[in-house]
Design a protein around this motif. Structure first.
Motif, PDB file in Angstrom:
ATOM      1  N   ASN A 425       0.662  -1.049   0.045  1.00 50.02           N
ATOM      2  CA  ASN A 425      -0.147   0.092  -0.081  1.00 50.02           C
ATOM      3  C   ASN A 425       0.931   1.410   0.112  1.00 50.02           C
ATOM      4  O   ASN A 425       0.339   2.378   0.419  1.00 50.02           O
ATOM      5  N   ILE A 426       2.132   1.055  -0.431  1.00 48.32           N
ATOM      6  CA  ILE A 426       2.915   2.336  -0.197  1.00 48.32           C
ATOM      7  C   ILE A 426       2.452   3.304  -1.385  1.00 48.32           C
ATOM      8  O   ILE A 426       2.074   2.977  -2.503  1.00 48.32           O
ATOM      9  N   ALA A 427       2.652   4.496  -0.857  1.00 46.16           N
ATOM     10  CA  ALA A 427       2.345   5.453  -2.017  1.00 46.16           C
ATOM     11  C   ALA A 427       3.622   5.586  -2.894  1.00 46.16           C
ATOM     12  O   ALA A 427       4.853   6.003  -2.582  1.00 46.16           O
ATOM     13  N   ALA A 428       3.367   5.372  -4.208  1.00 46.71           N
ATOM     14  CA  ALA A 428       4.459   5.289  -5.066  1.00 46.71           C
ATOM     15  C   ALA A 428       4.436   6.517  -6.174  1.00 46.71           C
ATOM     16  O   ALA A 428       3.575   7.112  -6.541  1.00 46.71           O
ATOM     17  N   GLU A 429       5.412   6.861  -6.687  1.00 46.75           N
ATOM     18  CA  GLU A 429       5.505   7.919  -7.597  1.00 46.75           C
ATOM     19  C   GLU A 429       6.638   7.346  -8.586  1.00 46.75           C
ATOM     20  O   GLU A 429       7.513   6.578  -8.354  1.00 46.75           O
ATOM     21  N   SER A 430       6.819   7.883  -9.600  1.00 46.78           N
ATOM     22  CA  SER A 430       7.785   7.693 -10.797  1.00 46.78           C
ATOM     23  C   SER A 430       9.267   8.358 -10.266  1.00 46.78           C
ATOM     24  O   SER A 430       9.172   9.435 -10.068  1.00 46.78           O
ATOM     25  N   TYR A 431      10.292   7.740 -10.908  1.00 45.07           N
ATOM     26  CA  TYR A 431      11.504   8.253 -10.721  1.00 45.07           C
ATOM     27  C   TYR A 431      12.221   8.080 -12.072  1.00 45.07           C
ATOM     28  O   TYR A 431      11.925   7.537 -12.974  1.00 45.07           O
ATOM     29  N   LEU A 432      13.255   9.265 -12.189  1.00 45.01           N
ATOM     30  CA  LEU A 432      13.859   9.276 -13.509  1.00 45.01           C
ATOM     31  C   LEU A 432      14.836   8.180 -13.697  1.00 45.01           C
ATOM     32  O   LEU A 432      15.037   8.029 -14.883  1.00 45.01           O
TER      33      LEU A 432
END
Length: 562
Positions: A425-432
């Motif tokens: 349930n981690i809050a995820a975002e994109s990384y370069l």
């Protein structure tokens, strides 16, 4: 006599009670006598010569200095991993003595070297021949007397730089202990219920303050030894005695105490009847089974030859047909709640060898993702030297070969655990660094996995650290070591060991498989009809074991083939 006392007590009542149980045992009598160390001193003591002394120095530097230090100052490379701390010989405070002036005799040193120091990482060295052990006694004595001679001015830095003359060294080693200082063990009386009750009363009055009213080591906890290191009182019900539970050994402890520790002498405060009553009561608190678990013994195991293909499954039916060899373990950082033994089975066919390990572990710890998590694990260490190096990671001239498995490395049908599976349930975002995701597209948290990132941004993986290899397909790593701090894992392409582990009903079952013959010339060759030295290590994740905090065995013998 101690074992018979315990058996009488154990058969009369299952649960220990301080008062009522004593009167149940009317016939606990025995004329059996135990020596301080049965059979240990039956070996003739060699005369002190320069050749024997030099031989002792060589053995010490190879087998002892990694813990005790090159000069015996308890500052070896492995010392920081050990609790209790290794003995600092320069202070001449040996724990186990048989004298009234707190000085160890040569026989005291020989006995300690032979059977080790249960309750610590000091193993028994009985597998060394008697001459080797006596040579070690002479060299340890030299180290323990060096500071005294320096303080007196008999040895100075100039003399040390030139080399201490043999006549001076000989004088240092031939330390005189007067006969009147030798403890004479008085005749041991028979055990009676009345004597045991008296012993309990003496224990509560004189010992319970540290060892606790039931002898469980739960009394005064904030204690230090003579060097300022914290120490804990012994849990006498665990059967872990620094020397042994024999009547003679416990008599020495009561009269001499444990020099350099908070354990005092009772020679002046208790009479002979009270001392013997106390000894017999202490012996009643643990049995032979508990005492045996704290001692390591070198064993020989044989590989069973099979004609079929080896199945890496730890629950393979073939394993149930083989009797295990039980190998004792000791934690380097001692704790009573420990992994005591590992069961070992070995098979081979024409091409491969498989080694099965099983040990008790009530918790399954297979997480290496969370910062606070530590994984269960196991390792096998091998040496093909006739005279193997120190059992803790080998030495500069004598490398050892290691096979290492961690539960957290285990591949499953769902894949290896990573951040997205550990924290669903981690809050995820994109990384370069994510080379799998295209900006503007719908983001799937599963794409957070490390394998989708550029290794340049995951520096351990990018630098080729095999532990950080997120594309690793094997559950084990292969390594070589030539002393403390030299562990070097093989690249994935050169690793020919694999492992598989299953946790079931409170036990780990792990199988390592490797070809008998390796294509690498410097690798260990396990050709048929070969004997190698083998040792084991186990990590308990729930006890926060990691790296050098683990439980280990001493060298044992593995016979592959006839």
């Amino acid at each position: 006599m101690g074992n018979k006392i315990y058996r009488c007590f154990k058969n009369g009542k299952k649960v220990f009670a301080l008062i009522s149980f004593i009167f149940l045992f009317v016939s606990c009598r025995s004329s059996e006598k135990e020596s301080s160390a049965p059979g240990i001193l039956a070996n003739a003591k060699p005369a002190l010569t320069q050749e024997v002394f030099t031989h002792g120095e060589k053995i010490y530097q190879k087998q002892c200095s990694v813990c005790h230090g090159d000069h015996g100052h308890a500052d070896g490379k492995a010392a920081y991993l050990l609790y209790p701390k290794p003995r600092d010989f320069s202070h001449d405070k040996f724990r186990l003595v048989s004298t009234t002036n707190m000085q160890a005799t040569d026989e005291d040193l020989f006995t300690t070297i032979t059977r080790g120091m249960p309750g610590s990482a000091m193993p028994p060295w009985v597998h060394l021949n008697a001459r080797d052990r006596w040579a070690l006694v002479y060299y340890v004595r030299y180290l323990s007397e060096l500071k005294t001679y320096e303080d007196s001015g008999e040895i100075n830095e100039e003399m040390k730089a030139r080399g201490i003359p043999w006549q001076v060294t000989e004088k240092m080693i031939n330390k005189k202990i007067n006969d009147e200082n030798l403890i004479k063990v008085s005749p041991e009386p028979l055990v009676t219920p009345e004597a045991l009750k008296r012993g309990q009363e003496v224990f509560i009055a004189s010992c319970a303050g540290c060892h606790g009213p039931q002898g469980r080591g739960d009394g005064q906890q904030e204690q230090k030894d003579n060097l300022g290191y914290p120490v804990k009182p012994r849990d006498l019900t665990a059967g872990v005695f620094k020397g042994s539970s024999s009547s003679a050994d416990l008599y020495y402890r009561m009269i001499a105490g444990l020099p350099g520790s908070p354990m005092p002498s009772y020679a002046e405060s208790l009479n002979q009847e009270q001392i013997w009553d106390l000894i017999h009561f202490v012996q009643s608190l643990s049995g032979p089974e508990a005492q045996a678990k704290s001692r390591l013994h070198q064993v020989t195991m044989k590989s069973a030859e099979i004609n079929s293909k080896i199945n890496p499954d730890p629950l393979w039916d073939e394993w149930s047909k083989i009797e295990p060899t039980s190998v004792g373990l000791i934690p380097l950082w001692w704790r009573d709640d420990r992994v005591e033994r590992v069961d070992v089975k070995v098979v081979h066919n024409q091409d491969q060898v498989a080694i099965y390990l099983s040990w008790s572990d009530p918790t399954q710890d297979d997480d290496v993702v969370a910062m606070h998590a530590f994984s269960d694990g196991a390792a096998i260490q091998l040496s093909d030297k006739k005279d193997p190096p120190f059992f803790g990671m080998g030495g500069p001239q004598d490398p050892v070969y290691l096979w290492h498995w961690k539960a957290g490395w285990q591949n499953t049908p769902e894949g290896r655990k990573d951040v997205e599976s550990r924290y669903p349930n981690i809050a995820a975002e994109s990384y370069l660094s994510n080379i799998h995701y295209q900006q503007g597209e719908k983001f799937d948290p599963e794409e957070l996995s490390a394998k989708f990132h550029n290794p340049q941004f995951l520096t351990a993986w990018g630098a080729g650290n095999p532990v950080a290899d997120v594309e690793k397909t094997k559950n084990a790593e292969q390594a070589v070591a030539a002393g403390q701090g030299t562990y070097k894992a093989y690249p994935a392409a050169a690793t020919n060991v694999d492992a598989s582990g299953i946790w079931k009903d409170g036990r780990w079952h792990v199988v390592f498989v490797r070809p008998l013959r390796s294509s690498a010339k410097k690798d260990l060759q396990l050709n048929r009809s070969k004997t190698v030295s083998i040792a084991f290590a186990v990590w308990d994740g729930s006890a926060q074991d990691r790296n050098g905090q683990k439980s280990v065995s001493i060298w044992n013998n593995l016979v592959v083939g006839q």
